[in-house]
Design a protein around this motif. Structure first.
Motif, mmCIF file in Angstrom:
data_model
loop_
_atom_site.group_PDB
_atom_site.id
_atom_site.type_symbol
_atom_site.label_atom_id
_atom_site.label_comp_id
_atom_site.label_asym_id
_atom_site.label_seq_id
_atom_site.Cartn_x
_atom_site.Cartn_y
_atom_site.Cartn_z
ATOM 1 N N ILE A 162 0.970 -1.226 0.098
ATOM 2 C CA ILE A 162 -0.016 0.018 0.056
ATOM 3 C C ILE A 162 0.830 1.279 0.036
ATOM 4 O O ILE A 162 0.453 2.098 -0.882
ATOM 5 C CB ILE A 162 -1.093 -0.055 1.209
ATOM 6 C CG1 ILE A 162 -1.846 -0.963 0.957
ATOM 7 C CG2 ILE A 162 -1.663 1.434 1.326
ATOM 8 C CD1 ILE A 162 -3.021 -1.227 2.123
ATOM 9 N N VAL A 163 1.989 1.361 0.933
ATOM 10 C CA VAL A 163 2.754 2.508 0.998
ATOM 11 C C VAL A 163 3.448 2.508 -0.340
ATOM 12 O O VAL A 163 3.453 3.762 -1.006
ATOM 13 C CB VAL A 163 3.907 2.423 1.942
ATOM 14 C CG1 VAL A 163 5.054 3.313 1.884
ATOM 15 C CG2 VAL A 163 3.176 2.304 3.320
ATOM 16 N N HIS A 164 4.064 1.672 -0.936
ATOM 17 C CA HIS A 164 4.664 1.709 -2.322
ATOM 18 C C HIS A 164 3.933 2.109 -3.601
ATOM 19 O O HIS A 164 4.163 2.909 -4.263
ATOM 20 C CB HIS A 164 5.341 0.624 -2.655
ATOM 21 C CG HIS A 164 6.534 0.522 -1.625
ATOM 22 N ND1 HIS A 164 7.307 -0.985 -1.287
ATOM 23 C CD2 HIS A 164 7.371 1.291 -0.806
ATOM 24 C CE1 HIS A 164 7.934 -0.808 -0.618
ATOM 25 N NE2 HIS A 164 8.295 0.434 -0.171
ATOM 26 N N ALA A 165 2.504 1.366 -3.392
ATOM 27 C CA ALA A 165 1.487 1.937 -4.473
ATOM 28 C C ALA A 165 1.168 3.499 -4.268
ATOM 29 O O ALA A 165 1.141 4.072 -5.421
ATOM 30 C CB ALA A 165 0.410 0.892 -4.272
ATOM 31 N N LYS A 215 -6.224 4.933 -2.410
ATOM 32 C CA LYS A 215 -5.472 5.295 -3.695
ATOM 33 C C LYS A 215 -4.908 3.958 -4.213
ATOM 34 O O LYS A 215 -4.733 3.694 -5.266
ATOM 35 C CB LYS A 215 -4.302 6.254 -3.359
ATOM 36 C CG LYS A 215 -5.214 7.480 -3.020
ATOM 37 C CD LYS A 215 -5.358 8.149 -4.238
ATOM 38 C CE LYS A 215 -5.608 9.860 -3.845
ATOM 39 N NZ LYS A 215 -6.068 10.591 -4.766
ATOM 40 N N ALA A 216 -4.385 3.068 -3.471
ATOM 41 C CA ALA A 216 -3.715 1.770 -3.814
ATOM 42 C C ALA A 216 -4.702 1.027 -4.590
ATOM 43 O O ALA A 216 -4.516 0.266 -5.631
ATOM 44 C CB ALA A 216 -3.162 1.144 -2.684
ATOM 45 N N ARG A 217 -5.858 0.934 -3.776
ATOM 46 C CA ARG A 217 -7.117 0.289 -4.474
ATOM 47 C C ARG A 217 -7.499 0.602 -5.870
ATOM 48 O O ARG A 217 -7.470 0.039 -6.752
ATOM 49 C CB ARG A 217 -8.275 0.280 -3.452
ATOM 50 C CG ARG A 217 -9.286 -0.678 -4.021
ATOM 51 C CD ARG A 217 -11.081 -0.135 -3.451
ATOM 52 N NE ARG A 217 -11.094 0.089 -2.192
ATOM 53 C CZ ARG A 217 -11.563 -0.793 -1.327
ATOM 54 N NH1 ARG A 217 -11.597 -1.963 -1.775
ATOM 55 N NH2 ARG A 217 -11.461 -0.364 0.260
ATOM 56 N N ALA A 218 -7.508 2.016 -5.930
ATOM 57 C CA ALA A 218 -7.913 2.713 -7.468
ATOM 58 C C ALA A 218 -6.775 2.183 -8.271
ATOM 59 O O ALA A 218 -6.993 1.987 -9.510
ATOM 60 C CB ALA A 218 -8.091 4.031 -7.253
ATOM 61 N N ALA A 219 -5.472 2.022 -7.951
ATOM 62 C CA ALA A 219 -4.631 1.709 -8.938
ATOM 63 C C ALA A 219 -4.608 0.481 -9.308
ATOM 64 O O ALA A 219 -3.908 -0.085 -10.234
ATOM 65 C CB ALA A 219 -3.055 2.075 -8.038
ATOM 66 N N THR A 221 -3.564 -2.256 -7.396
ATOM 67 C CA THR A 221 -2.356 -2.844 -7.044
ATOM 68 C C THR A 221 -2.772 -3.924 -5.939
ATOM 69 O O THR A 221 -1.949 -5.203 -5.845
ATOM 70 C CB THR A 221 -1.418 -1.579 -6.080
ATOM 71 O OG1 THR A 221 -1.146 -0.803 -7.152
ATOM 72 C CG2 THR A 221 -0.240 -2.463 -5.729
ATOM 73 N N VAL A 222 -3.677 -3.801 -4.935
ATOM 74 C CA VAL A 222 -4.126 -4.722 -4.400
ATOM 75 C C VAL A 222 -5.595 -4.931 -4.177
ATOM 76 O O VAL A 222 -6.445 -4.058 -4.851
ATOM 77 C CB VAL A 222 -3.733 -4.029 -2.737
ATOM 78 C CG1 VAL A 222 -2.322 -4.173 -2.401
ATOM 79 C CG2 VAL A 222 -4.183 -2.920 -2.559
ATOM 80 N N SER A 223 -6.058 -6.082 -3.829
ATOM 81 C CA SER A 223 -7.491 -6.526 -4.149
ATOM 82 C C SER A 223 -8.389 -5.643 -3.014
ATOM 83 O O SER A 223 -7.914 -5.260 -2.281
ATOM 84 C CB SER A 223 -7.684 -8.019 -3.986
ATOM 85 O OG SER A 223 -7.374 -8.408 -2.594
ATOM 86 N N ASP A 224 -9.972 -5.549 -3.344
ATOM 87 C CA ASP A 224 -10.580 -5.014 -2.743
ATOM 88 C C ASP A 224 -10.775 -5.539 -1.142
ATOM 89 O O ASP A 224 -10.931 -4.945 -0.213
ATOM 90 C CB ASP A 224 -12.131 -5.051 -3.097
ATOM 91 C CG ASP A 224 -11.978 -4.247 -4.509
ATOM 92 O OD1 ASP A 224 -11.372 -3.224 -4.484
ATOM 93 O OD2 ASP A 224 -13.105 -4.134 -4.977
#
Length: 257
Positions: A162-165, A215-219, A221-224
């Motif tokens: 999350i931090v990196h995304a 923001k990470a979710r929208a990108a 990068t990680v699942s809901d």
């Protein structure tokens, strides 16, 4: 829907950002950090200083209260409106960091907080800062390294993701690491760097963590499901006073040659 062509934000986006900035301004240590930036800037009665990317204008108002001729500049028209509503006695101008509407050598101080990481060309902004400063004038940059948010979680790998995304969504997430060389190359000297780390353990900062996760979710990068679980964990930690969020803030100051 109106979108600011410079920032890419709608008015609703800006209003949401103002809320996050207000949270940041109210955090423990935030007012002291701003005060330290004014000290390094050399804010004094009648000194002309410009706050670039001024947001809702709190720093402009505080420097004016210290007797300076403080001018706030921001490329977001809605942000300027908010600043004028909140601080009607303060001076605000609509402009970006690359084309400041001021004469050469008009200011003794140039300040930018949480700005340079959103610029595509920080070196160009430094050149413009040098142009509007008198010889011997001071520049102070305040910002974070977006890879250095420290968050406690039961899922360390997901937290890193999350931090990196979130960092990868920023134009220049690691600009503070190069700020010393950026200023030296741009005609500044006597560069100093301070790190002020804030540690948060209650629910105050949960909205900031939720924003990063969303923001990470929208990108993509990680699942809901993983994001939902992480957000629920951070909210529960905040409610119990067991949150741990450390955010190092860097303060870089220099003198125009």
């Amino acid at each position: 829907m109106d979108v600011n062509q410079t920032t890419g934000r709608t008015s609703a986006d800006t209003d949401a950002l103002v809320k996050l900035l207000d949270i940041g301004d109210a955090m423990p240590g935030a007012s002291e950090l701003r005060a330290r930036s004014y000290e390094l800037l050399g804010v004094a009665p009648d000194a002309a200083v410009v706050d670039v990317g001024c947001g809702a204008g709190r720093a402009v108002a505080e420097m004016a209260e210290r007797g300076a001729r403080a001018v706030g500049v921001d490329p977001d028209e809605r942000m300027i409106e908010v600043g004028r509503e909140r601080w009607p006695a303060a001076e605000f101008r609509l402009a970006d960091a690359y084309t400041l509407p001021f004469a050469d050598g008009e200011f003794q101080g140039y300040r930018a907080e949480k700005v340079f990481h959103v610029l595509d060309d920080p070196a160009r902004a430094v050149d413009e800062a040098r142009r509007v400063l008198v010889p011997g004038g001071r520049i102070v940059l305040v910002g974070q390294d977006w890879d250095t948010m420290v968050i406690d979680s039961d899922d360390a790998a997901l937290t890193r993701a999350i931090v990196h995304a979130r960092a990868d969504l920023v134009a220049k997430p690691r600009v503070v690491r190069g700020s010393r060389n950026l200023l030296l190359d741009g005609g500044f000297a006597d560069v100093t760097i301070e790190i002020h780390t804030r540690v948060h353990t209650d629910a105050t900062m949960v909205p900031v963590l939720v924003n990063s996760a969303e923001k990470a979710r929208a990108a993509g990068t990680v699942s809901d499901a993983r994001v939902d679980a992480w957000i629920a964990e951070q909210r529960e930690r905040g409610e119990r006073g067991r949150l741990f969020f450390a955010l190092p803030m860097f303060v870089i100051a220099a003198t125009r040659r």
